[in-house]
Design a protein around this motif. Structure first.
Motif, PDB file in Angstrom:
ATOM      1  N   HIS A  92     -30.126  93.138  71.704  1.00 21.51           N
ATOM      2  CA  HIS A  92     -30.659  93.186  70.348  1.00 21.51           C
ATOM      3  C   HIS A  92     -31.728  92.081  70.238  1.00 21.51           C
ATOM      4  N   VAL A  93     -32.633  92.219  69.270  1.00 22.89           N
ATOM      5  CA  VAL A  93     -33.764  91.271  69.209  1.00 22.89           C
ATOM      6  C   VAL A  93     -34.015  90.792  67.777  1.00 22.89           C
ATOM      7  N   LEU A  94     -34.113  89.468  67.650  1.00 24.63           N
ATOM      8  CA  LEU A  94     -34.674  88.864  66.442  1.00 24.63           C
ATOM      9  C   LEU A  94     -36.003  88.256  66.868  1.00 24.63           C
ATOM     10  N   CYS A  95     -37.107  88.802  66.341  1.00 24.03           N
ATOM     11  CA  CYS A  95     -38.443  88.363  66.776  1.00 24.03           C
ATOM     12  C   CYS A  95     -39.150  87.668  65.629  1.00 24.03           C
ATOM     13  N   GLU A  96     -39.798  86.560  65.951  1.00 22.16           N
ATOM     14  CA  GLU A  96     -40.513  85.807  64.923  1.00 22.16           C
ATOM     15  C   GLU A  96     -41.605  86.653  64.262  1.00 22.16           C
ATOM     16  N   LYS A  97     -41.977  86.218  63.075  1.00 15.90           N
ATOM     17  CA  LYS A  97     -43.072  86.868  62.345  1.00 15.90           C
ATOM     18  C   LYS A  97     -44.403  86.359  62.870  1.00 15.90           C
ATOM     19  N   PRO A  98     -45.489  87.096  62.799  1.00 15.24           N
ATOM     20  CA  PRO A  98     -45.485  88.517  62.550  1.00 15.24           C
ATOM     21  C   PRO A  98     -44.951  89.221  63.792  1.00 15.24           C
ATOM     22  N   ILE A  99     -44.183  90.275  63.595  1.00 16.15           N
ATOM     23  CA  ILE A  99     -43.463  90.862  64.727  1.00 16.15           C
ATOM     24  C   ILE A  99     -44.412  91.463  65.762  1.00 16.15           C
ATOM     25  N   ALA A 100     -45.662  91.663  65.383  1.00 23.12           N
ATOM     26  CA  ALA A 100     -46.647  92.248  66.310  1.00 23.12           C
ATOM     27  C   ALA A 100     -48.033  91.893  65.788  1.00 23.12           C
ATOM     28  N   MET A 101     -49.049  92.389  66.483  1.00 23.66           N
ATOM     29  CA  MET A 101     -50.427  92.049  66.114  1.00 23.66           C
ATOM     30  C   MET A 101     -51.024  93.056  65.128  1.00 23.66           C
ATOM     31  N   ASN A 102     -50.422  94.246  65.023  1.00 24.94           N
ATOM     32  CA  ASN A 102     -50.918  95.261  64.090  1.00 24.94           C
ATOM     33  C   ASN A 102     -49.848  96.325  63.916  1.00 24.94           C
ATOM     34  N   GLN A 103     -50.135  97.247  63.000  1.00 23.06           N
ATOM     35  CA  GLN A 103     -49.125  98.250  62.675  1.00 23.06           C
ATOM     36  C   GLN A 103     -48.828  99.162  63.871  1.00 23.06           C
ATOM     37  N   ALA A 104     -49.854  99.471  64.661  1.00 24.60           N
ATOM     38  CA  ALA A 104     -49.622 100.367  65.812  1.00 24.60           C
ATOM     39  C   ALA A 104     -48.608  99.740  66.769  1.00 24.60           C
ATOM     40  N   GLU A 105     -48.680  98.427  66.938  1.00 23.54           N
ATOM     41  CA  GLU A 105     -47.706  97.768  67.822  1.00 23.54           C
ATOM     42  C   GLU A 105     -46.291  97.836  67.244  1.00 23.54           C
ATOM     43  N   VAL A 106     -46.172  97.766  65.924  1.00 27.89           N
ATOM     44  CA  VAL A 106     -44.824  97.874  65.336  1.00 27.89           C
ATOM     45  C   VAL A 106     -44.279  99.282  65.600  1.00 27.89           C
ATOM     46  N   HIS A 107     -45.151 100.277  65.492  1.00 32.85           N
ATOM     47  CA  HIS A 107     -44.693 101.645  65.766  1.00 32.85           C
ATOM     48  C   HIS A 107     -44.233 101.787  67.214  1.00 32.85           C
ATOM     49  N   GLU A 108     -44.885 101.072  68.123  1.00 30.92           N
ATOM     50  CA  GLU A 108     -44.448 101.086  69.533  1.00 30.92           C
ATOM     51  C   GLU A 108     -43.029 100.503  69.627  1.00 30.92           C
ATOM     52  N   LEU A 109     -42.806  99.400  68.912  1.00 30.19           N
ATOM     53  CA  LEU A 109     -41.455  98.800  68.922  1.00 30.19           C
ATOM     54  C   LEU A 109     -40.425  99.737  68.294  1.00 30.19           C
ATOM     55  N   ILE A 110     -40.829 100.463  67.274  1.00 30.10           N
ATOM     56  CA  ILE A 110     -39.899 101.420  66.643  1.00 30.10           C
ATOM     57  C   ILE A 110     -39.493 102.481  67.664  1.00 30.10           C
ATOM     58  N   ARG A 111     -40.470 102.925  68.462  1.00 33.76           N
ATOM     59  CA  ARG A 111     -40.141 103.923  69.493  1.00 33.76           C
ATOM     60  C   ARG A 111     -39.119 103.357  70.477  1.00 33.76           C
ATOM     61  N   VAL A 112     -39.321 102.103  70.907  1.00 29.43           N
ATOM     62  CA  VAL A 112     -38.383 101.506  71.883  1.00 29.43           C
ATOM     63  C   VAL A 112     -37.016 101.305  71.236  1.00 29.43           C
ATOM     64  N   ARG A 113     -37.024 100.846  69.982  1.00 26.06           N
ATOM     65  CA  ARG A 113     -35.739 100.692  69.276  1.00 26.06           C
ATOM     66  C   ARG A 113     -34.994 102.027  69.242  1.00 26.06           C
ATOM     67  N   ASP A 114     -35.719 103.101  68.934  1.00 23.50           N
ATOM     68  CA  ASP A 114     -35.048 104.393  68.802  1.00 23.50           C
ATOM     69  C   ASP A 114     -34.559 104.913  70.151  1.00 23.50           C
ATOM     70  N   GLU A 115     -35.320 104.606  71.209  1.00 19.65           N
ATOM     71  CA  GLU A 115     -34.870 105.001  72.561  1.00 19.65           C
ATOM     72  C   GLU A 115     -33.588 104.262  72.945  1.00 19.65           C
ATOM     73  N   THR A 116     -33.533 102.979  72.591  1.00 19.43           N
ATOM     74  CA  THR A 116     -32.432 102.143  73.076  1.00 19.43           C
ATOM     75  C   THR A 116     -31.256 102.092  72.104  1.00 19.43           C
ATOM     76  N   GLY A 117     -31.502 102.404  70.847  1.00 12.59           N
ATOM     77  CA  GLY A 117     -30.433 102.366  69.842  1.00 12.59           C
ATOM     78  C   GLY A 117     -29.980 100.953  69.506  1.00 12.59           C
ATOM     79  N   LEU A 118     -30.800  99.956  69.813  1.00 10.58           N
ATOM     80  CA  LEU A 118     -30.414  98.557  69.543  1.00 10.58           C
ATOM     81  C   LEU A 118     -31.042  98.081  68.225  1.00 10.58           C
ATOM     82  N   HIS A 119     -30.567  96.924  67.776  1.00  8.61           N
ATOM     83  CA  HIS A 119     -31.045  96.415  66.490  1.00  8.61           C
ATOM     84  C   HIS A 119     -32.158  95.393  66.730  1.00  8.61           C
TER      85      HIS A 119
END
Ligand SMILES: NC(=O)c1ccc[n+]([C@@H]2O[C@H](COP(=O)([O-])OP(=O)(O)OC[C@H]3O[C@@H](n4cnc5c(N)ncnc54)[C@H](OP(=O)(O)O)[C@@H]3O)[C@@H](O)[C@H]2O)c1
Length: 340
Positions: A92-119
């Protein structure tokens, strides 16, 4: 239940001076490992903070099967890469703010979160302070009527021109550093997303990073106006103006030390900025609350969490803010295809 085992990526100042010491008073969390690109730095940090394992690379920490959560306080341009790698390593990951450099990068993280099922969450530690629940309760109780204007200011004087905050390619600048807090709080108070932003920046002439940023966010029921600055004096405030009253948040953002703080509330009888009611909060460590709440969340307990979709919405505002400052125009905020 055993405490959740945390591993720390890097020997960041925020980790060594605030987050790890705060975690040492946690009930549900324990720091078991720290990694650095340089083994000696990890060992020194481990010795100083009584951490049992030190690793000479981030990858080695991710291979440790006895770590449940990774805290990622690397410079901003490394948030996506190392948060995604940690998720893929089963953490599981707690990542400092800002969690990424732009919205597209957050969407990439959402994809990985959904693949892995982790928080995974963005570490907006201020949201853990009970003062924000009180602000929301006051608004829900119609104490100040409909919020019409939220004014936010957050400023400090940067000490180190050599760190990543002065490197655009690493996510430097005031907006990435502290603007994300103001935007998150404005969205929290309005309980909605802004439809557009008008912004202006002053940039450091040598590096190009923004050192003073001001913006108006257009919400369905009102406006937020924010200023963030990294070459100013130290200052913080949030004011919420409603049609029946107002709330002044005395110490809204980062607390270098846990500090007693207050909400001041005014109504139609208030003169000027003089309040007629106040609510006091005992000193509390926002980082301790953050870590324990996160640990309880991954143990399946019923606690507040902020999904990555929320971070994507915050990042959409940051993207639009930069675009507005670039083109000197109101910029619409792109509705993410992901439900917020
Ligand atoms: N929540 C808060 O109150 C708060 C406050 C301050 C900062 N932050 C956030 O925390 C993060 C870190 O901020 P900080 O000021 O603590 O950072 P920092 O002291 O500059 O530390 C960053 C760490 O990242 C590692 N690193 C990996 N690659 C690097 C590179 N190319 N250049 C420099 N360092 C590199 C280094 O650890 P090793 O050398 O050990 O590998 C370094 O110690 C940022 O995302 C910031 O927004 C949050």
């Amino acid at each position: 239940m055993n405490p959740v085992r945390w591993g720390i990526l890097g020997t960041a100042e925020i980790a060594l001076t605030r987050v790890i010491p705060a975690m040492q008073s946690c009930e549900h969390s324990v720091v078991t490992a720290i990694a650095s690109r340089v083994l000696e730095k990890a060992q020194a940090a481990a010795t100083q903070h009584g951490i049992s394992h030190a690793y000479g690379s981030y990858a080695a920490l991710l291979d440790d099967p006895d770590i449940d959560v990774v805290y990622n306080p690397l410079p901003n341009h490394l948030h996506l890469e190392w948060s995604a790698r940690a998720l893929r390593a089963g953490k599981h990951v707690l990542c400092e703010k800002p969690i990424a450099m732009n919205q597209a990068e957050v969407h990439e993280l959402i994809r990985v979160r959904d693949e892995t099922g982790l928080h995974i969450e963005e570490a907006v530690m201020i949201r853990n302070h009970p003062q924000w629940s009180s602000v929301l309760e006051l608004i829900a109780a119609n104490t100040i009527g409909t919020p019409q204007s939220v004014q936010l200011a957050y400023a400090y004087h940067a000490k180190n021109r050599n760190d990543y905050r002065y490197k655009p390619e690493m996510g430097g600048g005031a907006v990435y550093d502290i603007g994300s807090y103001s935007i998150a709080i404005a969205r929290l108070i309005f309980g909605d997303e802004p439809s557009g932003v008008l912004a202006t920046l002053i940039r450091d002439e040598n590096t190009g990073v923004d050192v003073l940023a001001s913006a108006i966010l257009d919400f369905p029921t009102g406006h937020a106006t924010l200023t963030v600055a990294t070459e100013s004096t130290t200052y913080q405030h949030v004011h919420v103006l409603g049609d029946r009253g107002w709330i002044r948040v005395e110490f809204p953002f980062a607390h270098p030390q846990p500090t007693r703080c207050h909400l001041y509330i005014g109504d139609a009888s208030s003169v000027g900025n003089f309040h007629c009611q106040e609510i006091a909060f005992d000193p509390i460590n926002q980082y301790t609350l953050q870590a324990d709440r996160f640990s309880l969340a991954i143990q399946g307990r019923s606690v507040a969490t902020w999904p990555l979709e929320n971070a994507a919405a915050n990042m959409a505002v940051i993207d639009a803010l930069f675009e507005s400052a670039r083109c000197h125009q109101w910029t619409p905020i792109t509705k993410t295809s992901i439900k917020v």
